[in-house]
Design a protein around this motif. Structure first.
Motif, PDB file in Angstrom:
ATOM      1  N   VAL A  80       0.860  -1.182   0.000  1.00 53.99           N
ATOM      2  CA  VAL A  80       0.000   0.000   0.000  1.00 53.99           C
ATOM      3  C   VAL A  80       0.897   1.232   0.000  1.00 53.99           C
ATOM      4  N   LEU A  81       0.647   2.147  -0.939  1.00 50.27           N
ATOM      5  CA  LEU A  81       1.429   3.375  -1.044  1.00 50.27           C
ATOM      6  C   LEU A  81       0.513   4.588  -0.983  1.00 50.27           C
ATOM      7  N   ASP A  82       0.968   5.630  -0.301  1.00 49.93           N
ATOM      8  CA  ASP A  82       0.252   6.898  -0.355  1.00 49.93           C
ATOM      9  C   ASP A  82       0.704   7.657  -1.609  1.00 49.93           C
ATOM     10  N   ARG A  83       0.182   8.826  -1.794  1.00 54.56           N
ATOM     11  CA  ARG A  83       0.471   9.616  -3.004  1.00 54.56           C
ATOM     12  C   ARG A  83       1.969   9.832  -3.194  1.00 54.56           C
ATOM     13  N   GLU A  84       2.653  10.274  -2.153  1.00 50.90           N
ATOM     14  CA  GLU A  84       4.083  10.569  -2.276  1.00 50.90           C
ATOM     15  C   GLU A  84       4.893   9.297  -2.522  1.00 50.90           C
ATOM     16  N   GLY A  85       4.517   8.212  -1.863  1.00 50.31           N
ATOM     17  CA  GLY A  85       5.197   6.938  -2.086  1.00 50.31           C
ATOM     18  C   GLY A  85       5.002   6.442  -3.502  1.00 50.31           C
ATOM     19  N   TRP A  86       3.798   6.645  -4.028  1.00 45.09           N
ATOM     20  CA  TRP A  86       3.479   6.236  -5.400  1.00 45.09           C
ATOM     21  C   TRP A  86       4.334   7.022  -6.392  1.00 45.09           C
ATOM     22  N   ILE A  87       4.379   8.320  -6.224  1.00 48.05           N
ATOM     23  CA  ILE A  87       5.155   9.172  -7.138  1.00 48.05           C
ATOM     24  C   ILE A  87       6.635   8.828  -7.058  1.00 48.05           C
ATOM     25  N   ALA A  88       7.152   8.620  -5.837  1.00 45.15           N
ATOM     26  CA  ALA A  88       8.562   8.257  -5.675  1.00 45.15           C
ATOM     27  C   ALA A  88       8.862   6.931  -6.369  1.00 45.15           C
ATOM     28  N   ALA A  89       7.957   5.959  -6.252  1.00 42.06           N
ATOM     29  CA  ALA A  89       8.159   4.660  -6.890  1.00 42.06           C
ATOM     30  C   ALA A  89       8.203   4.799  -8.414  1.00 42.06           C
ATOM     31  N   ILE A  90       7.413   5.699  -8.960  1.00 36.79           N
ATOM     32  CA  ILE A  90       7.402   5.912 -10.412  1.00 36.79           C
ATOM     33  C   ILE A  90       8.685   6.596 -10.868  1.00 36.79           C
ATOM     34  N   GLU A  91       9.073   7.634 -10.168  1.00 35.87           N
ATOM     35  CA  GLU A  91      10.238   8.424 -10.587  1.00 35.87           C
ATOM     36  C   GLU A  91      11.565   7.716 -10.319  1.00 35.87           C
TER      37      GLU A  91
END
Length: 160
Positions: A80-91
């Protein structure tokens, strides 16, 4: 007394009539509602296509714009990722996509909420290894002051 009853009945009938008319929209109103719904559906389809382009290029800017502050995403691993974790995982991803395509986009609207399902198909490399993957994805959007905002996402990796 009879006169008072007649007046009350007339007032009651007059107050109910506008309500019954409001519940039966005209053909023009129905056409306008259908156009608005179609425009909203098209906007959500475009957001899903933009999401695929952003993932293809490992670009988090789109997600900062359309993912709500309270977004929660669930990866195929169950993480489970929050918004910032999701963006960091993408970048910060070690994944480099050679193609990323979204198909079978289905939009269901419920007033100010939308549920969008689709199929993601991708090819690329991760840590020097080639891969080809497909996921079924569900996004939940709400319509707010900033337009459609994704508040939840679920990815399910398909076998193969």
């Amino acid at each position: 007394m009879r006169k008072l009853f007649t007046i009350l009945l007339a007032i009651l009938a007059g107050s109910v009539a506008p309500c019954s008319r409001a519940q039966n929209p005209t053909a023009a109103e129905l056409r306008q509602l259908a156009k608005e719904k179609e425009a909203e559906q098209e906007e959500l389809v475009n957001l899903e296509k933009e999401t695929a382009r952003a993932l293809h290029s490992n670009n988090g800017a789109l997600f900062r714009r359309i993912y709500g502050d309270d977004f929660v995403g669930i990866l195929p691993s169950g993480q489970v990722l929050d918004r910032e974790g999701w963006i960091a995982a993408i970048e910060d991803s070690s994944i480099k996509y050679s193609s990323f395509v979204v198909t079978d986009i289905r939009v269901r609207l419920f007033e100010q909420t939308a549920v969008v399902t689709c199929l993601w198909s991708s090819r690329g490399t991760q840590n020097g290894h080639n891969f080809s993957r497909q996921w079924r994805v569900t996004h939940v959007y709400i319509l707010g002051q900033r337009g459609w905002q994704a508040i939840a996402g679920q990815e399910t990796l398909l076998p193969g």
